[in-house]
Each structure stands twice: as structure tokens, then as C-alpha cells.
Scaffold this active site. Structure first.
Site, PDB file in Angstrom:
ATOM      1  N   ILE A 185      39.391  44.895  43.602  1.00 44.93           N
ATOM      2  CA  ILE A 185      39.325  44.290  42.283  1.00 44.93           C
ATOM      3  C   ILE A 185      38.599  45.271  41.387  1.00 44.93           C
ATOM      4  O   ILE A 185      37.519  45.759  41.732  1.00 44.93           O
ATOM      5  CB  ILE A 185      38.590  42.938  42.333  1.00 44.93           C
ATOM      6  CG1 ILE A 185      39.331  41.980  43.272  1.00 44.93           C
ATOM      7  CG2 ILE A 185      38.446  42.332  40.940  1.00 44.93           C
ATOM      8  CD1 ILE A 185      38.438  40.969  43.924  1.00 44.93           C
ATOM      9  N   CYS A 186      39.199  45.594  40.263  1.00 42.20           N
ATOM     10  CA  CYS A 186      38.576  46.465  39.273  1.00 42.20           C
ATOM     11  C   CYS A 186      38.171  47.804  39.898  1.00 42.20           C
ATOM     12  O   CYS A 186      38.952  48.434  40.600  1.00 42.20           O
ATOM     13  CB  CYS A 186      37.405  45.733  38.647  1.00 42.20           C
ATOM     14  SG  CYS A 186      36.810  46.455  37.105  1.00 42.20           S
ATOM     15  N   THR A 187      36.927  48.233  39.674  1.00 44.87           N
ATOM     16  CA  THR A 187      36.495  49.540  40.168  1.00 44.87           C
ATOM     17  C   THR A 187      36.191  49.552  41.656  1.00 44.87           C
ATOM     18  O   THR A 187      35.745  50.579  42.187  1.00 44.87           O
ATOM     19  CB  THR A 187      35.266  50.032  39.390  1.00 44.87           C
ATOM     20  OG1 THR A 187      34.276  48.993  39.401  1.00 44.87           O
ATOM     21  CG2 THR A 187      35.633  50.383  37.962  1.00 44.87           C
TER      22      THR A 187
END
Length: 343
Positions: A109-111
């Protein structure tokens, strides 16, 4: 379908929404499913001490990596604002290399994609991350194919999402795959979100590139275009403003900004149009004319191609609470609408 065990990896500085968003989707799904078909949710970390999220919220893992030496149905790594600059977490990489990649589905998720990159999991795969960190991810892990505009990307058993709330989109997609779109829609309604948002993450990011010095040939072009965006700007006109040849101006744009003169002008027009749509009640025809588009149809075509949604849909999604009728200036690198941080 039997119950699925979802493991979410957390760490110091984790983005709380990267954890809570997906977990809430799976938890809501449990309310619409028979007990033997839901999700068991497990937080994993290096140890059991309290972890402080980036917003200060304390979190604690259910299991350590040592306790979790087994296969899970789904493994996801949550992101955090500091991850693009953080060193590799050796323990997390080792666990992912042994147990993450054998899950039925695994990703980030995301970074959290940076953690997967350090573990060597992104090589040769199509992935995405927060728009603000996508270029850095591509530079750090050149063997990965980074999609800058995806809300989430699927490459076989690997699934990665864009920034922060895109983890909700990813989880809803997984629920839809497991139990059908009706259950995913029911979860989305409970959470007051859409099951599939229109457009990619470019609609949230500033399009203008980093400014060069005002006294440079390229700086003069940037300033002039931003101040006179309603005018026509063929490459010959840009070269005249810069005092260079057409070949030189094109080479300067690619070297300094990584895009063509045409793309720069289109970015300025598009960002100005977005400002107008967010902050004014101007008619679409007026917005198109003031931003230098040939007309509303051309503006609509550019919005669809670049952002994946129409100008009207963009206005409906991002219109400010207060909408003065005065015009808005084009955002510069110092005045763009940046999120407070990247996760």
C-alpha cells in the site's frame, strides 16, 4: 470459499490510513459474509513493542516475524512518509523473501512498495505507488516497471496501490474478486466511498514540473507561458521567447524538465483549468478559452486522456467549499497544492 488470513506488515512511522483503511474494508466484508468465508486480520512487525504511526497513533502487532513463519493467503506491506529515504529493514526483507512471496496474493500500500523493492520483489514487475514517490521508486529500483497514474496495479500475484486511501480501493478490489461486486459495493456504501473511483492518481497531483531559474532561457519561457496561457505557443514562439533555436529549446525542455515543450504547455493549460474548475463557477467554455484550449471539446479530450475523467466530473469531485468568481493564478513549484506528506 474458506476464510482467508490477511497479514499486514507495519513498522515505525507507518501511515495509519494505510493500516486502518484496508483492514476496515475486510472487517466490513466480514459483516456481509458467513463466518466460514470471511477474513482473519493479522498485523505483523519485527517485535511486539508499540509502534508509533506517522500521526503519532500507537499500534501493536499481533505477531512478530518469528511467530509468523508460515504461509498467509494475503500479505500486504503498509507505507509510511519516511520510507522513500529509509534504509532497508533486513528482518522485514528476509520475512518477505521467505513467506511473503509464497502467499496467494502479496503486495504493498502506498510507499510500502519501497520495502518490496529492497526485498527484490519488484524486479521485472509492473507496480505503482504514491504519485509523489513514483519517480524515486523508478530510480531506486530500475528493474521495476513503475506506473505513475494507477490507483492500483496487478501483476500476477503481486498487487500494489497508489497513495494512502488507495489502499481502500485495493482492498475493495480484493473483496470483489473473492466474493463478487455486490459485497464490495456493500462495503463501500458502509464506508461512504466508491467501489471504483474514476480516473487515475494524476487528478490529485500537480502537473507542473520543477521551475528553473527565472533568468535562464527555459525560465523565461516558463514565466511567459504561465502569465499568458490563453495564447498559442508553437515551438517557434517558445524558441523566440527563450532566444534560442527551435531545436535548442526542445533539447532544453527534455534535459531540464524531462518533457517536450508541447507537454509543458499542455501541463500548464491543464493545471490552470483544474484551478478554475476547483475555485470558480466559470462556464466550461470560458475555462477552455481562458486556458488556451481550442474549445471545450479539446479540453475535455485532454482531461480524459491525462486524468481519466471529464472537466465536469473533475469539478464535481474537487470543487472548493468556497468558490469565488475571481480568476486563479497558475500554481508554481512554490505554490502548488501538495499533500502534507507522502505515505
Amino acid at each position: 470459499m474458506a476464510r482467508k488470513e490477511v497479514a499486514l506488515l507495519i513498522h515505525d512511522g507507518v501511515q495509519a490510513l494505510d493500516v486502518a483503511g484496508p483492514l476496515d474494508v475486510f472487517a466490513e466484508a466480514n459483516g456481509f459474509l458467513p463466518d466460514d468465508q470471511g477474513y482473519d486480520l493479522v498485523l505483523l512487525a519485527s517485535d511486539r513493542r508499540l509502534i508509533r504511526a506517522s500521526n503519532g497513533m500507537p499500534l501493536a502487532a499481533h505477531l512478530t516475524f518469528g511467530d509468523a513463519a508460515r504461509r498467509f493467503d494475503t500479505v500486504l506491506v503498509a507505507g509510511g512518509p519516511a520510507l522513500p529515504e529509509a534504509a532497508e529493514d533486513i528482518d522485514m526483507s528476509a520475512w518477505l523473501q521467505r513467506w511473503g512471496v509464497v502467499a496467494g496474493l502479496y503486495g504493498s500500500i502506498c510507499t510500502g512498495a519501497f520495502i518490496l523493492g529492497h526485498a527484490g520483489i519488484l524486479d521485472g514487475r509492473t507496480v505503482t505507488t504514491h504519485w509523489q514517490a513514483a519517480a524515486q521508486l523508478a530510480a531506486m529500483f530500475p528493474a521495476a516497471r513503475v506506473e505513475y497514474d494507477r490507483i492500483f496495479a496487478r501483476d500476477g500475484a503481486l498487487i500494489t496501490s497508489a497513495g494512502v486511501t488507495a489502499g481502500i480501493d485495493l482492498a475493495l478490489e480484493l473483496v470483489a474478486e473473492d466474493h463478487g461486486p455486490a459485497v464490495a459495493l456493500a462495503c463501500a456504501k458502509r464506508l461512504l466511498v466508491v467501489t471504483q473511483r474514476q480516473g487515475g492518481q494524476s487528478q490529485f497531483s500537480p502537473l507542473l514540473q520543477r521551475r528553473t531559474g527565472d533568468s535562464t532561457p527555459l525560465g523565461k519561457v516558463q514565466d511567459h507561458v504561465m502569465a499568458h496561457i490563453g495564447e498559442s505557443f508553437p515551438v517557434e514562439r517558445l524558441a523566440e521567447i527563450a532566444g534560442t533555436s527551435t531545436r535548442s529549446i526542445a533539447r532544453l525542455f527534455v534535459k531540464e524538465l524531462g518533457l517536450t515543450p508541447h507537454d509543458f504547455v499542455e501541463n500548464v493549460r491543464l493545471d490552470q483549468a483544474r484551478n478554475f474548475l476547483e475555485a470558480t463557477d466559470l462556464a466550461l467554455k470560458t475555462v477552455a478559452f481562458d486556458c488556451g484550449f481550442a474549445g471545450p471539446e479539446q479540453m475535455r479530450a485532454v482531461f480524459q486522456r491525462r486524468l481519466g475523467l471529464s472537466p465536469q466530473r473533475y469539478r464535481e469531485s474537487f470543487r472548493a467549499a468556497s468558490r469565488p468568481s475571481s480568476t486563479c493564478s497558475v500554481s508554481s513549484d512554490d505554490g502548488q497544492r501538495h499533500p502534507s506528506h507522502t505515505s
